[in-house]
Design a protein around this motif. Sequence first.
Motif, short mmCIF file in Angstrom:
data_model
loop_
_atom_site.label_atom_id
_atom_site.label_comp_id
_atom_site.label_asym_id
_atom_site.label_seq_id
_atom_site.Cartn_x
_atom_site.Cartn_y
_atom_site.Cartn_z
N UNK A 210 -56.40 25.60 85.34
CA UNK A 210 -56.26 26.46 86.52
C UNK A 210 -56.97 25.89 87.74
N UNK A 211 -56.95 24.59 87.81
CA UNK A 211 -57.51 23.88 88.96
C UNK A 211 -56.46 22.90 89.46
N UNK A 212 -55.44 23.38 90.20
CA UNK A 212 -54.35 22.51 90.62
C UNK A 212 -54.80 21.34 91.48
N UNK A 213 -55.94 21.51 92.14
CA UNK A 213 -56.40 20.42 93.01
C UNK A 213 -56.79 19.18 92.23
N UNK A 214 -57.08 19.34 90.94
CA UNK A 214 -57.45 18.17 90.14
C UNK A 214 -56.34 17.12 90.17
N UNK A 215 -55.09 17.57 90.21
CA UNK A 215 -53.96 16.61 90.26
C UNK A 215 -53.98 15.85 91.59
#
Length: 231
Positions: A210-215
Motif C-alpha cells: 500500500x505504498x504506490x510511490x515505491x514503484x
Amino acid sequence: MVEKRYPRCAHCSTRVCENRGGQAGDIPPSLEKAPAFCPMKLMPEVYAAAMTEYDEPRIKEFARLASVQEFQCYERLPDGLRTKLPRVEELIQFARKCNYKKLGLAFCGGLAYEAGLLTEILENNGFEVVSVQCKTGAVPKERISAAEKIAGPEAWETMCNPIVQAIIINRSKVDLAIMLGLCIGHDTLFIKYCDVPLTVLAVKDRVLGHNPLAALYASGSYYQRLRNRID
Ligand code: SF4
C-alpha cells in the motif's frame, strides 16, 4: 514544436511560486521566470476568485488549522529541520483541532486487519468510529454485469460497494470520513458520493504494501519498465 498550453507544474524547474528565500511581507515573486505553461500565467483570473473562497469563515478556519497541522509535523533542531509525525498521528491531531468527535472509516475488506488496528487507535484516542467495509451488502458481481471474478467464474463474489459505503457514512453524520485502502475506481465512486469532509489514510497497492510511490522510487532500477509505455 508547438508549445502545449495547459498547466504543467509537474514539468516546472523554476517553482517560482514557492518564492524560496523570500521574507514575510515581501511582494509576491515576479512571474518573469515562470514557464509559459505556468497556471499563474495561463489562468490568472482563477486565483483571485479562488482566494475569495477562503473568506468564508469556516473555510478560512479549516485552511488555517490544516496549515497549523502541517507546521506541527516538523521540528526545527540545531542540525536542521526534521519531520516527526506519521500520518496516523497527524490524523488524530488534525481531527482534534477541528473538534471532530465521530469519524467514518470506509475500508477495503483486504485491509480488515489494518481497519481494526486503526479503529482501536482512534477509539483509544476518544473518537467514535463508524466503519463500513467495501463488501457490505453482499451483492454478487453479476449485479453490475462483472463476469471477471478473482475466485473464478463459478464462484460467488461480492462486489465492492463504495456507493453504499458513502451513503452509510453520510447518514451516520460523521464529522470526517477516512478512506483506507479502497481500490482504484472504487475510491473514485466513494469520493463522488461522500458528502462529508474526507481524508485518505492509505491507498491500495496490492504489491507494494500500500505504498504506490515505491514503484516510482524504483523506476530507475527494478521498475524501469514503468518508464516505457504500459499496455
Ligand atoms: S505554479 Fe508556475 S512556478 Fe509554480 S510550479 Fe507551477 S508552473 Fe512552476
